[in-house]
Enzyme design. Sequence first.
Site, short mmCIF file in Angstrom:
data_model
loop_
_atom_site.label_atom_id
_atom_site.label_comp_id
_atom_site.label_asym_id
_atom_site.label_seq_id
_atom_site.Cartn_x
_atom_site.Cartn_y
_atom_site.Cartn_z
N ASP A 189 -8.01 7.56 4.75
CA ASP A 189 -7.89 6.70 3.57
C ASP A 189 -8.93 5.59 3.63
O ASP A 189 -8.62 4.42 3.43
CB ASP A 189 -6.47 6.12 3.48
CG ASP A 189 -6.17 5.56 2.08
OD1 ASP A 189 -6.87 5.94 1.12
OD2 ASP A 189 -5.25 4.74 1.96
N GLY A 215 3.29 1.25 3.15
CA GLY A 215 4.22 0.18 3.49
C GLY A 215 3.85 -1.16 2.88
O GLY A 215 2.95 -1.26 2.05
N VAL A 234 2.99 -5.33 3.78
CA VAL A 234 2.45 -6.16 4.85
C VAL A 234 2.87 -7.62 4.63
O VAL A 234 2.69 -8.15 3.53
CB VAL A 234 0.92 -6.06 4.93
CG1 VAL A 234 0.39 -6.90 6.09
CG2 VAL A 234 0.49 -4.62 5.10
N GLY A 263 0.82 -1.20 0.00
CA GLY A 263 0.00 0.00 0.00
C GLY A 263 0.86 1.25 0.00
O GLY A 263 2.08 1.19 -0.05
N GLY A 264 0.18 2.40 0.06
CA GLY A 264 0.89 3.67 0.02
C GLY A 264 1.71 3.94 1.26
O GLY A 264 2.51 4.85 1.28
#
Length: 759
Positions: free
Chosen positions: A550, A437, A439, A434-435
């Site tokens: 977000d 980091g 996972v 994602g924006g």
Amino acid sequence: MGYLNLILTLLITMISTPLITGDEALSSLVIAPHCSSMCGNITIPYPFGIEEGCYYVDQYNFIKKSTIMGLKCDRSGNLPKLILGENIPVSYIDLTEGEIRVNLNMSFNCYSQGESQRWHSTWVNLVTFTLSSTKNKLVATGCDTYAWFTGFRHGMQYETGCMTKCHSLNSVADNDCNGVGCCEASIPDGISNITTKVSSFDNHTSVAFNPCSVAFPVANDSFTFLRKNLTQGLGFYSDFPLLPVVFNWGIGRQGCSEAQEQGSCLCKNNTICSDLEPDQVGYRCKCKDGFTGNPYLPQGCQDIDECKGANECEKTEYCTNTDGNYICECPKGYHGNGTRTDGCVSSSKAWLTPVIITAGIGGSIIILLVVSFLLHWRNGERRIKKLRESFFRQNGGLILHQKLSRMDALKIFTAQDLENATDKYNEINIIGRGGYGIVYKGIIENNQQVAIKRSLKVDPGQVEQFINEILILSQINNRNIVRLLGCCLETEVPLLVYEYINNGTLYDHLNDEAKVPLFTWNIRLGIATEVAEVLAYLHTTITTPIIHRDMKSMNILLDECYTAKVADFGGSRLVPVDQGQLATMVLGTLGYLDPEYMQTSELTEKSDVYSFGVVLVELLTRKKALSYQRPEIERCLAMHFLLKMKEDRLFDIIDKNIANSQGDIEQIKKVATLAKWCLFLKGEDRPTMKEVAMELEGIKRMNKHPWQDLKSSLDQENDCEYLLLGIPKDDDGTSGSNSGKDSDLYKPSSFSSSLAGGR
């Protein structure tokens, strides 16, 4: 036709191969004598070419015109130009790295007195070429500008972009693309078929000194931002030279194994076949060590005679060339390796080097190596320990320890704990990007599955705020928020450890045709209600309110019972109780961003309300929030939905899987009206999340008996089963029927009356 060209190429090769020998073979780049190896000053090596039969054609691609290896040499000007595809100039072709550098136009949109003078967008249709993610960047310039970069990745459309604003040239610095006057977006691997578009927030009426918005992909080494360019108009950008962009290329659309099995692999004698990265198609050839030439030609690569060039032999006559290598040999009567460091020694003087001396020297060397290794190992351990302590202090570990000593909030993991949990961050354990980091899935003590998020680098000036946010998230007590279990601060970027949710995201379920039949209206309404209650909880219940910033379907996780779990607080902001709004850099996802927030950069709780409204529309329609594959009028889901509501044609856009259920029609209409309220352009006209949650709870109870509340009155195991089947239970635990009188629990709320009043 493709097979005929292949046969013709092989015949030409068989005829021409005996003519290419010796030094000529080493320098040959083309497949046949009639093939041109140059266009102007550009070298054209096979598998590329400009004449018929001189370039590679994929025999499994029967449409010959779609080949990307066939180029054109344009000799109409003073200097011949090499052209790829639809009039794209080529400046360099690299066989070793599999790269081709081309020159592209930039996209620009220029305005005069608020009216657009000229719009130019860039489209590059090279399906099997992919943009190099390491050698390019996406750039937009302007003081009133937002840009979109779209393409295809893994067969699916990919979208990204950036925006930039500035109020005067004094705020802009040369060579600094930092979001003021100039912004950049990174490029992931595997992007092809790119399109670049650019526009203005208010047609440059507020920044008269900057008449144009500009966007383009460009090679990293070929662009320097100058603030004086912001004052240039249409004429400057119309005549601006083309910008270089680096693409990756490969052979065919198959990997090495498949191509070799079918006999179509171009990698022949003395070459190595390498599969490309997972995001690219095809394969590449390269010469083995000790060989040279063009690895794509049928004769393969030729041996390098190392004895004629630089080598390690003591004398030229000691060197013997071998296939792909060479050896140094001492002449008769001498012993040794024959190299410059271990030369040949006469055998008659062998008594000068007795075995005992050799053994003594060897033993001393071994002891010295062992001691050196131990010292190096100890120093390395100390360096690693000091580095981890430095990161721990830098990321606020000392502050966190002080605050944790007064409460039982969360666990602090060591870097070694999380390396073991993720098998040293093995790529097979990546479950999301994602924006904020990457996972990873991991397993910690007691075989507990967790999700480990490697966050972006924390600004040292905001460590206190970062620690406070971790502490608040760890203390949030809400079953519909992904629980923060702990963190690790011994690495350069902090690592956060969350509970693992195993049933994917709401986005996955809405866009997977196989899951749709089970994804009933009752389940969707339940998810909407749970998410609304979470946002209301974050906005009003906790001591320091939190704005998520977000909210989207990809950040709503689902467990096996379809219980919603809100995730990804990487962009969230804490809101002091005495501060109603925050001035921030605009962050979020296109399609979900609050228009008022994008225009003013002032973040409020109503920004979450707008984003949640888009999620409601996704649940109603099962359409993506933003899709360039739809017609332009339907591209933005929120705008298309509001238009349908205005035309009183709601069920033209509602998902047919739920629209056919007559019993749910009234609920669907109510939710659609609520979504419309959330999507009002002005934040002050939108409801609060508490009002939204209350309204959804009321809608959920329409026509429902008290004993039908599946998610609160039944045990979890049976609850999941009956939820999937859509069957209510009686009080005794058995499945019930829908017979009986309708409940009068639902009463019209203030929401309905406010809409009737013309809100």
